[in-house]
Design a protein around this motif. Structure first.
Motif, PDB file in Angstrom:
ATOM      1  N   SER A  57       0.734  -1.274   0.057  1.00 24.67           N
ATOM      2  CA  SER A  57       0.158  -0.064   0.049  1.00 24.67           C
ATOM      3  C   SER A  57       0.838   1.321  -0.103  1.00 24.67           C
ATOM      4  CB  SER A  57      -1.046   0.061   1.231  1.00 24.67           C
ATOM      5  OG  SER A  57      -1.594  -1.105   1.401  1.00 24.67           O
ATOM      6  N   PRO A  58       1.512   1.416  -1.083  1.00 28.12           N
ATOM      7  CA  PRO A  58       2.479   2.711  -1.171  1.00 28.12           C
ATOM      8  C   PRO A  58       1.670   3.914  -1.046  1.00 28.12           C
ATOM      9  CG  PRO A  58       1.754   1.993  -3.439  1.00 28.12           C
ATOM     10  CD  PRO A  58       1.237   0.882  -2.451  1.00 28.12           C
ATOM     11  N   PHE A  59       0.348   4.105  -1.235  1.00 28.78           N
ATOM     12  CA  PHE A  59      -0.324   5.211  -0.799  1.00 28.78           C
ATOM     13  C   PHE A  59      -0.519   5.636   0.635  1.00 28.78           C
ATOM     14  CE2 PHE A  59      -3.193   1.994  -2.351  1.00 28.78           C
ATOM     15  CZ  PHE A  59      -3.798   1.411  -0.953  1.00 28.78           C
ATOM     16  N   THR A  60      -0.503   4.608   1.432  1.00 29.10           N
ATOM     17  CA  THR A  60      -0.651   4.690   2.906  1.00 29.10           C
ATOM     18  C   THR A  60       0.856   5.227   3.588  1.00 29.10           C
ATOM     19  OG1 THR A  60      -1.776   2.739   3.107  1.00 29.10           O
ATOM     20  CG2 THR A  60      -1.070   3.471   4.998  1.00 29.10           C
ATOM     21  N   ARG A  61       1.922   5.004   2.985  1.00 28.12           N
ATOM     22  CA  ARG A  61       3.172   5.229   3.188  1.00 28.12           C
ATOM     23  C   ARG A  61       3.473   6.918   2.828  1.00 28.12           C
ATOM     24  NH1 ARG A  61       8.807   3.601   3.289  1.00 28.12           N
ATOM     25  NH2 ARG A  61      10.040   5.085   2.750  1.00 28.12           N
ATOM     26  N   LYS A  62       2.791   7.257   1.732  1.00 30.49           N
ATOM     27  CA  LYS A  62       2.817   8.685   1.178  1.00 30.49           C
ATOM     28  C   LYS A  62       1.954   9.486   2.214  1.00 30.49           C
ATOM     29  CE  LYS A  62       5.704   8.163  -2.500  1.00 30.49           C
ATOM     30  NZ  LYS A  62       6.878   8.920  -2.369  1.00 30.49           N
ATOM     31  N   SER A  63       0.873   8.969   2.737  1.00 35.35           N
ATOM     32  CA  SER A  63       0.250   9.749   3.439  1.00 35.35           C
ATOM     33  C   SER A  63       0.801   9.716   4.832  1.00 35.35           C
ATOM     34  CB  SER A  63      -1.182   8.919   3.658  1.00 35.35           C
ATOM     35  OG  SER A  63      -1.974   8.620   2.389  1.00 35.35           O
ATOM     36  N   ILE A  64       1.364   8.993   5.169  1.00 35.10           N
ATOM     37  CA  ILE A  64       1.931   8.941   6.653  1.00 35.10           C
ATOM     38  C   ILE A  64       3.099   9.877   6.509  1.00 35.10           C
ATOM     39  CG2 ILE A  64       3.293   7.568   8.332  1.00 35.10           C
ATOM     40  CD1 ILE A  64       1.727   5.311   7.677  1.00 35.10           C
ATOM     41  N   GLU A  65       3.903  10.022   5.365  1.00 34.57           N
ATOM     42  CA  GLU A  65       4.894  10.691   5.397  1.00 34.57           C
ATOM     43  C   GLU A  65       4.616  12.176   5.192  1.00 34.57           C
ATOM     44  OE1 GLU A  65       7.096   9.401   1.731  1.00 34.57           O
ATOM     45  OE2 GLU A  65       7.976   7.867   2.734  1.00 34.57           O
ATOM     46  N   GLY A  66       3.418  12.585   4.635  1.00 35.18           N
ATOM     47  CA  GLY A  66       2.904  13.822   4.479  1.00 35.18           C
ATOM     48  C   GLY A  66       2.384  14.332   5.508  1.00 35.18           C
ATOM     49  N   MET A  67       1.689  13.469   6.364  1.00 35.71           N
ATOM     50  CA  MET A  67       1.030  13.863   7.736  1.00 35.71           C
ATOM     51  C   MET A  67       2.217  14.378   8.722  1.00 35.71           C
ATOM     52  SD  MET A  67      -1.075  11.755  10.391  1.00 35.71           S
ATOM     53  CE  MET A  67       0.427  10.661  10.674  1.00 35.71           C
ATOM     54  N   LEU A  68       3.377  13.649   8.743  1.00 38.35           N
ATOM     55  CA  LEU A  68       4.214  13.694   9.759  1.00 38.35           C
ATOM     56  C   LEU A  68       5.026  14.957   9.188  1.00 38.35           C
ATOM     57  CD1 LEU A  68       5.592  10.139  10.552  1.00 38.35           C
ATOM     58  CD2 LEU A  68       4.176  11.557  11.823  1.00 38.35           C
ATOM     59  N   SER A  69       5.008  15.216   7.953  1.00 38.87           N
ATOM     60  CA  SER A  69       5.821  16.459   7.657  1.00 38.87           C
ATOM     61  C   SER A  69       4.980  17.549   8.002  1.00 38.87           C
ATOM     62  CB  SER A  69       6.141  16.318   5.950  1.00 38.87           C
ATOM     63  OG  SER A  69       6.622  17.555   5.469  1.00 38.87           O
ATOM     64  N   ARG A  70       3.780  17.582   7.686  1.00 42.12           N
ATOM     65  CA  ARG A  70       3.036  18.633   8.164  1.00 42.12           C
ATOM     66  C   ARG A  70       3.082  19.329   9.726  1.00 42.12           C
ATOM     67  NH1 ARG A  70      -0.442  16.474   4.396  1.00 42.12           N
ATOM     68  NH2 ARG A  70      -1.602  15.399   6.018  1.00 42.12           N
ATOM     69  N   LEU A  71       3.066  17.995  10.377  1.00 39.67           N
ATOM     70  CA  LEU A  71       3.218  18.155  11.982  1.00 39.67           C
ATOM     71  C   LEU A  71       4.680  18.596  12.320  1.00 39.67           C
ATOM     72  CD1 LEU A  71       1.051  15.079  13.064  1.00 39.67           C
ATOM     73  CD2 LEU A  71       0.422  17.608  12.717  1.00 39.67           C
ATOM     74  N   GLY A  72       5.620  18.899  11.582  1.00 38.86           N
ATOM     75  CA  GLY A  72       6.895  19.317  11.739  1.00 38.86           C
ATOM     76  C   GLY A  72       7.996  18.189  11.858  1.00 38.86           C
ATOM     77  N   VAL A  73       7.724  16.935  11.800  1.00 38.82           N
ATOM     78  CA  VAL A  73       8.558  15.728  12.259  1.00 38.82           C
ATOM     79  C   VAL A  73       9.627  15.676  11.146  1.00 38.82           C
ATOM     80  CG1 VAL A  73       8.803  13.310  11.991  1.00 38.82           C
ATOM     81  CG2 VAL A  73       6.897  14.546  12.921  1.00 38.82           C
ATOM     82  N   GLY A  74       9.382  16.241   9.829  1.00 39.16           N
ATOM     83  CA  GLY A  74      10.585  16.440   8.715  1.00 39.16           C
ATOM     84  C   GLY A  74      10.397  15.796   7.558  1.00 39.16           C
ATOM     85  N   ASN A  75      11.160  15.687   6.842  1.00 40.17           N
ATOM     86  CA  ASN A  75      11.106  14.807   5.616  1.00 40.17           C
ATOM     87  C   ASN A  75      11.440  13.351   5.830  1.00 40.17           C
ATOM     88  OD1 ASN A  75      10.749  13.902   3.031  1.00 40.17           O
ATOM     89  ND2 ASN A  75      12.167  15.097   1.961  1.00 40.17           N
ATOM     90  N   LEU A  76      10.640  12.385   5.556  1.00 47.94           N
ATOM     91  CA  LEU A  76      10.881  11.116   5.811  1.00 47.94           C
ATOM     92  C   LEU A  76      10.901  10.069   4.437  1.00 47.94           C
ATOM     93  CD1 LEU A  76       8.664  10.380   9.028  1.00 47.94           C
ATOM     94  CD2 LEU A  76      11.294  10.825   8.894  1.00 47.94           C
ATOM     95  N   SER A  77      11.000  10.908   3.305  1.00 50.19           N
ATOM     96  CA  SER A  77      10.688  10.124   2.089  1.00 50.19           C
ATOM     97  C   SER A  77      11.885   9.200   1.807  1.00 50.19           C
ATOM     98  CB  SER A  77      10.765  11.016   1.082  1.00 50.19           C
ATOM     99  OG  SER A  77      12.219  11.922   0.951  1.00 50.19           O
TER     100      SER A  77
END
Length: 364
Positions: A57-77
């Motif tokens: 489920s690559p879309f789930t991974r992209k969603s988690i990365e985008g959510m954490l990035s908006r919350l200030g965790v940083g780029n996890l790509s």
């Protein structure tokens, strides 16, 4: 059998099936007074290892990365995410008519990836959009799942659908649908079952009882009501929605061949027709016989299958069913001789093919 059917039909009482009067609000929809469908894409977290796999489920991974990035965790790509406690979901809701800002509505959640269960999860903030792309509500909250999935090393038990959930009052309306009844001077009533007779009856009852509106029949499915007094549209609707009318409907027979369900309308009529109905019964009996070798011979004892087939032909002569048989007569006659559902379906189809059934025959 058919002679008994003829006798039962001939002595049955002729009963006119009258229809009860119903309120207008139960048979019409008021133009503009309707719900709107909302949809959104979100994330469910807090699952106990039953969420989406990041590989499938690559879309789930992209969603988690985008959510954490908006919350200030940083780029996890570039990081290797392997969490199984999150799942991508589609969120749907129905925005009722006249829902005001701040009111709450129910939402339904369905898994989008390969999660095995949503039990114990929490939906994160999810915007819900309408068909025009505008956001009308925002959903969030703990999920209520009806089904469950339990699995071990060699067995698995699933009850219901654990990948579908619901949140009662799980979304808050953020934008209202602009529609003001008070600015209108007329409104249209849309019949749920279009019919000329019913539409004219609705027009007549409104014009006879209401002193603030004038009704006009536009077509079999629409009656326009226009204000003629000092009342506004909401007051006028409150006055006419409880008026009663006797709806009319075309003669119809609905058959569900899979379950053997038959629904016959009250206005169904059958012309004079001759019917002959018979049945063929085939009985197959399986048994086992033992075959042994003759004494003082070389051989083996074996079990040989034996099959007995018996065919019974049930013949019947012709019977004439009198003209213009009513629903009451037909049902009483068929019930009296105990004909099964499948035989009744065959008889009705044959009568329709002969042109003697004055009704629409719908098979579902």
């Amino acid at each position: 059998m058919l002679k008994r059917l003829l006798l039962a039909l001939s002595i049955a009482l002729t009963a006119g099936a009258g229809q009860a009067e119903v309120r207008l609000k139960d048979i019409v929809n008021f133009e503009g007074v309707r719900s709107n469908q909302l949809i959104g894409y979100g994330l469910v977290v807090g699952l106990d290892g039953t969420g989406d796999s990041m590989r499938n489920s690559p879309f789930t991974r992209k969603s988690i990365e985008g959510m954490l990035s908006r919350l200030g965790v940083g780029n996890l790509s570039g990081e290797d995410l392997n969490t199984k406690n999150a799942a991508a979901v589609m969120v749907t809701a129905e925005l009722p008519p006249y829902a005001r800002r701040g009111s709450e509505i129910d939402v339904s959640i369905s898994s989008l990836g390969d999660a095995s269960s949503l039990r114990g999860g929490t939906l994160l903030v999810t915007p819900l959009s309408g068909a025009d792309g505008e956001i009308y509500a925002v959903g969030q909250g703990p999920l209520a799942v009806g089904g469950y999935n339990v699995q071990g090393a060699a067995a698995e038990v699933t009850n219901g659908v654990p990948t579908v959930a619901r949140i009662e009052n799980g979304a808050t309306v953020e934008k209202e649908v602009g529609f003001d009844l008070r600015q209108m001077d007329s409104i249209r009533l849309a019949l749920r079952n279009p019919d000329f007779t019913t539409a004219v009856r609705i027009k007549d009852v409104i014009n006879e009882v209401s002193g603030v509106a004038k009704a006009v029949t536009l077509d079999p499915g629409t009656v326009e009501v226009r204000l003629t007094g000092k009342a506004d549209i909401p007051e006028m609707l409150a006055m006419i929605e409880n008026l009663t009318v006797e709806p009319d409907s075309p003669a119809k027979v609905v058959i569900d061949a899979k379950s053997g369900t038959i629904v016959i309308g009250s206005d169904v009529r059958i012309d004079e027709v001759a019917i002959s109905q018979g049945g063929l019964t085939v009985s197959v009996t399986e048994s086992a016989a033992v075959s042994q070798p003759a004494p003082i011979t070389i051989g083996e004892t074996v079990i040989v299958p034996a099959t007995d087939i018996e065919v019974q032909q049930k013949a019947s002569g012709f019977a004439v069913v009198g003209g213009q048989v009513s629903l009451r007569q037909l049902v009483d006659g068929l019930n009296d001789i105990g004909i099964g559902a499948q035989e009744i379906i065959s008889i009705l189809q044959a009568i329709k093919a002969a042109g003697a059934l004055h009704a629409e025959l719908e098979i579902i």
